[in-house]
Enzyme design. Structure first.
Site, short mmCIF file in Angstrom:
data_model
loop_
_atom_site.label_atom_id
_atom_site.label_comp_id
_atom_site.label_asym_id
_atom_site.label_seq_id
_atom_site.Cartn_x
_atom_site.Cartn_y
_atom_site.Cartn_z
N GLY A 160 0.82 -1.21 0.00
CA GLY A 160 0.00 0.00 0.00
C GLY A 160 0.85 1.26 0.00
O GLY A 160 0.57 2.22 -0.72
N TYR A 161 1.89 1.24 0.79
CA TYR A 161 2.80 2.39 0.87
C TYR A 161 3.47 2.63 -0.48
O TYR A 161 3.54 3.77 -0.96
CB TYR A 161 3.84 2.15 1.96
CG TYR A 161 4.76 3.31 2.22
CD1 TYR A 161 4.37 4.35 3.07
CD2 TYR A 161 6.01 3.38 1.62
CE1 TYR A 161 5.21 5.43 3.31
CE2 TYR A 161 6.86 4.45 1.85
CZ TYR A 161 6.46 5.47 2.70
OH TYR A 161 7.29 6.54 2.94
N SER A 162 3.96 1.57 -1.11
CA SER A 162 4.63 1.72 -2.40
C SER A 162 3.70 2.31 -3.45
O SER A 162 4.08 3.21 -4.20
CB SER A 162 5.15 0.36 -2.88
OG SER A 162 6.11 -0.16 -2.00
N SER A 164 1.00 4.12 -2.88
CA SER A 164 0.65 5.50 -2.53
C SER A 164 1.77 6.46 -2.91
O SER A 164 1.51 7.56 -3.42
CB SER A 164 0.34 5.61 -1.03
OG SER A 164 1.51 5.46 -0.23
#
Length: 256
Positions: A160-162, A164
Site C-alpha cells: 500500500g505504501y509503495s 501510494s
C-alpha cells in the site's frame, strides 16, 4: 547570480501536515527560520503547548494548530474549508502527513490498504485541490509533497505504501502540468533511508540497518534536518522555474 533574498520567506504562510515530528517537524522549523508563519496539522496535534509550536514561536513566527484525521476524507475537506475561510490562503503547502503498514502482500489486509491510500494519497489530493484552487486565483503558490524512494522502487512488505508513493510522484507531475502556468509550483521531495518513526522497523534491526548503510554512498542514514534546505528551496522564489520535479534526498542511494 544568486540573490540571498530569494530564500527569504518573511511574510509567507506555510501549511505543513504531519508537522509534529521527524521530517515534517524539521521542514516546519526550517520554513519558520526562513521567515514563514506556520499552520500545523496533525492527527494528534495539541491545541496548546505542542513542542513544534513552541519551537516555531522561539523563532519569532506564528503557529496555528489544527487536528485532523487524514484517514477521514470528510475531516480533510473540513480542514481545507476552515483554513480557506479563516484566511489568508497559505503561500506554501507541504503535504507530509503519512503512514505505513508492513505485511507481506499475500497477507496485507484490505483495511490497511485503504488506510494507507487514504492518508498518503487521497488526503493529499484533497488538500492540494482545495488550497491549490485558491493559489490559482491568487496567481502564486508552492506545493511540496513528501514522496519516497518507493516512488521509484517497489519495496518489500509495504504494498500500500509503495503504491501510494508511486501515486504521489504522478500527482506531482499531473498538478504541475496543469498549474505551472498559473504561478503555482508543484514539486516533491523523496527521502531516502532516514532515522524516523516510520523506519524504526528497519533501523532497529542491526542486520537490515547495516545492509542498507552499506549501499548509501554518503556512508550514513539520513536525519530529519537534512530536509531543512530542500524545503526552504522549494518553498521560496529561488525555485520559481522548477515544476513537477521529485528531488531525492537520499545520500546518493538512487545513483547506485
Amino acid at each position: 547570480m544568486t540573490n540571498p533574498a530569494n530564500f527569504d520567506l518573511s511574510g509567507k504562510l506555510a501549511l505543513v501536515t504531519g508537522c509534529r515530528r521527524g521530517i515534517g517537524r524539521a521542514m516546519t522549523e526550517s520554513l519558520a527560520a526562513a521567515g514563514a508563519d506556520i499552520i500545523g496539522a496533525s492527527v494528534s496535534m495539541e491545541q496548546k503547548g505542542s513542542a513544534v509550536g513552541e519551537a516555531v514561536a522561539k523563532l519569532g513566527r506564528k503557529f496555528r494548530p489544527y487536528r485532523c484525521d487524514f484517514a477521514n476524507r470528510s475531516a480533510v475537506q473540513d480542514l481545507v474549508e476552515q483554513i480557506v475561510a479563516e484566511g489568508p490562503v497559505p503561500d506554501i503547502l507541504v503535504n507530509n502527513a503519512g503512514t505505513i503498514r508492513r505485511e507481506a502482500a499475500a497477507e496485507h489486509p484490505d483495511e490497511w490498504w485503504d488506510e494507507v491510500i487514504e492518508v498518503n494519497l487521497t488526503s493529499q489530493f484533497i488538500l492540494s485541490r482545495g488550497i491549490g484552487r485558491e493559489m490559482i486565483k491568487r496567481g502564486s503558490g508552492k506545493i511540496i509533497f513528501t514522496a519516497s524512494l518507493l516512488t521509484f522502487q517497489g519495496g518489500i512488505r509495504v504494498p500500500g505504501y509503495s503504491v501510494s508513493k508511486g501515486g504521489i510522484g504522478q500527482l506531482t507531475k499531473a498538478l504541475a502540468n496543469e498549474w505551472a502556468g498559473s504561478g503555482v509550483n508543484v514539486n516533491a521531495i523523496a527521502p531516502g533511508y532516514i532515522v524516523t518513526d516510520n523506519t524504526e522497523a528497519l533501523h532497529s534491526d542491526p542486520e537490515r540497518y547495516l545492509a542498507i548503510l552499506e549501499r548509501i554512498p554518503a556512508g550514513r542514514w539520513g536525519r530529519p534536518e537534512d530536509f531543512a534546505g530542500p524545503a526552504v528551496f522549494l518553498g521560496c522564489s529561488a525555485s520559481d522555474y522548477i515544476d513537477g520535479e521529485i528531488l531525492t534526498v537520499d545520500g546518493g542511494w538512487m545513483g547506485r
